[in-house]
Design an enzyme around this catalytic site. Sequence first.
Site, PDB file in Angstrom:
ATOM      1  N   ASN A  51       1.032  -0.782   0.168  1.00  0.00           N
ATOM      2  CA  ASN A  51      -0.299  -0.148  -0.540  1.00  0.00           C
ATOM      3  C   ASN A  51       1.101   0.827   0.666  1.00  0.00           C
ATOM      4  O   ASN A  51       1.469   1.692   0.899  1.00  0.00           O
ATOM      5  CB  ASN A  51      -0.842  -0.109   1.108  1.00  0.00           C
ATOM      6  CG  ASN A  51      -2.141   1.398   1.226  1.00  0.00           C
ATOM      7  OD1 ASN A  51      -1.369   2.054   1.411  1.00  0.00           O
ATOM      8  ND2 ASN A  51      -2.924   1.022   1.964  1.00  0.00           N
ATOM      9  N   ASP A  62      -1.749  -3.749  11.242  1.00  0.00           N
ATOM     10  CA  ASP A  62      -3.033  -4.397  11.208  1.00  0.00           C
ATOM     11  C   ASP A  62      -4.304  -3.330  11.907  1.00  0.00           C
ATOM     12  O   ASP A  62      -4.231  -2.998  13.564  1.00  0.00           O
ATOM     13  CB  ASP A  62      -3.541  -5.572  11.709  1.00  0.00           C
ATOM     14  CG  ASP A  62      -4.173  -6.460  10.837  1.00  0.00           C
ATOM     15  OD1 ASP A  62      -4.999  -5.731   9.707  1.00  0.00           O
ATOM     16  OD2 ASP A  62      -5.397  -6.577  11.835  1.00  0.00           O
ATOM     17  N   LYS A 121      -5.705  14.676  11.633  1.00  0.00           N
ATOM     18  CA  LYS A 121      -6.322  13.587  12.128  1.00  0.00           C
ATOM     19  C   LYS A 121      -4.992  12.705  12.344  1.00  0.00           C
ATOM     20  O   LYS A 121      -5.186  11.903  13.561  1.00  0.00           O
ATOM     21  CB  LYS A 121      -6.352  12.676  10.925  1.00  0.00           C
ATOM     22  CG  LYS A 121      -7.056  11.263  10.574  1.00  0.00           C
ATOM     23  CD  LYS A 121      -7.367  10.689   9.347  1.00  0.00           C
ATOM     24  CE  LYS A 121      -7.307   8.853  10.012  1.00  0.00           C
ATOM     25  NZ  LYS A 121      -8.171   8.267   8.855  1.00  0.00           N
ATOM     26  N   ARG A 124      -3.304   5.568  14.108  1.00  0.00           N
ATOM     27  CA  ARG A 124      -1.701   4.951  13.141  1.00  0.00           C
ATOM     28  C   ARG A 124      -0.875   5.756  13.628  1.00  0.00           C
ATOM     29  O   ARG A 124       0.360   5.260  13.677  1.00  0.00           O
ATOM     30  CB  ARG A 124      -2.308   5.057  11.781  1.00  0.00           C
ATOM     31  CG  ARG A 124      -1.216   3.861  10.938  1.00  0.00           C
ATOM     32  CD  ARG A 124      -1.827   3.883   9.672  1.00  0.00           C
ATOM     33  NE  ARG A 124      -3.050   2.966   9.437  1.00  0.00           N
ATOM     34  CZ  ARG A 124      -4.058   3.621   9.894  1.00  0.00           C
ATOM     35  NH1 ARG A 124      -4.679   5.270   9.268  1.00  0.00           N
ATOM     36  NH2 ARG A 124      -5.391   2.894   9.565  1.00  0.00           N
TER      37      ARG A 124
HETATM   38  P1  IMP Z   1      -6.334  -2.464   7.600  1.00  0.00           P
HETATM   39  O1  IMP Z   1      -4.946  -1.978   8.164  1.00  0.00           O
HETATM   40  O2  IMP Z   1      -5.466  -1.457   6.441  1.00  0.00           O
HETATM   41  O3  IMP Z   1      -6.548  -3.774   6.703  1.00  0.00           O
HETATM   42  O4  IMP Z   1      -7.592  -1.437   7.567  1.00  0.00           O
HETATM   43  C1  IMP Z   1      -8.729  -2.240   7.818  1.00  0.00           C
HETATM   44  C2  IMP Z   1      -9.884  -1.975   7.850  1.00  0.00           C
HETATM   45  O5  IMP Z   1      -9.678  -0.575   8.738  1.00  0.00           O
HETATM   46  C3  IMP Z   1      -9.877  -0.396   6.722  1.00  0.00           C
HETATM   47  O6  IMP Z   1      -9.901  -1.187   5.756  1.00  0.00           O
HETATM   48  C4  IMP Z   1     -10.608   0.571   7.501  1.00  0.00           C
HETATM   49  O7  IMP Z   1     -11.815   0.207   6.695  1.00  0.00           O
HETATM   50  C5  IMP Z   1     -10.438   0.848   8.264  1.00  0.00           C
HETATM   51  N1  IMP Z   1      -9.414   1.329   9.284  1.00  0.00           N
HETATM   52  C6  IMP Z   1      -8.806   1.509   9.240  1.00  0.00           C
HETATM   53  N2  IMP Z   1      -7.943   2.632   9.788  1.00  0.00           N
HETATM   54  C7  IMP Z   1      -9.137   3.168   9.403  1.00  0.00           C
HETATM   55  C8  IMP Z   1      -8.910   4.888   9.559  1.00  0.00           C
HETATM   56  O8  IMP Z   1      -8.288   5.557  10.223  1.00  0.00           O
HETATM   57  N3  IMP Z   1     -10.132   5.708   9.491  1.00  0.00           N
HETATM   58  C9  IMP Z   1     -11.011   5.165   8.326  1.00  0.00           C
HETATM   59  N4  IMP Z   1     -11.385   3.639   8.919  1.00  0.00           N
HETATM   60  C10 IMP Z   1      -9.831   2.819   9.028  1.00  0.00           C
END
Ligand code: IMP
Length: 192
Positions: A12, A72, A169, A175
Amino acid sequence: MMIDRLVMATNNKNKLREVREILSPLGIEVISQQEAGADVQPVENGTTFAENAIIKAQAVYNAVKAPVIADDSGLCVDALDGRPSVYSARYAPEGQECAKLLDEMKDISERSAYFECCIAFVDGINTEFMTGRCYGSISREAKGTNGFGYDPVFERDGKTLAEMTSNEKNRISHRAEALKKLYEYLEKKKGE
Ligand code: IMP
């Protein structure tokens, strides 16, 4: 162990850019798993963010045998017993997650929720987890156009994350908090 290069278990581009920017003052280069030649796609079947992060980090570590980080994240809603949690990305088709969540919560008055981000670090000797959380609540309607995922329905200090600039944010996000802990960990390691 001196670290001058980290492999991130992701392809990503946004995540990579963010981590590169944050770690650049430490003189640590961050490369993607693809750039490191790790052609792995581990099954993320953990039940916690930490489990999924370590599944990804370990799979890439096994392929590259060099320091690796993986992250994650997701949304946990108290009134839904913590869901969608590790299923946040699969809760609804992309772009429909907010509408589905608002509908599922239309008769629920308890709206508190938090985002969590877990980063796993693996270098063959140490395994470390860095966790960040952002506490807030689920709004009654979607507001704002910035950000991604559940940002339009996640409220904090009177506005949704999608109504904030990325700088705003980044000051409060799950994060950003996990990355700050990663920075401090790597900074300490450099001095050892
Ligand atoms: P991953 O960590 O990329 O697998 O993200 C998991 C999912 O959590 C994403 O697809 C979003 O739906 C949600 N998510 C994670 N962090 C955020 C954020 O900062 N804002 C909104 N959605 C989030």
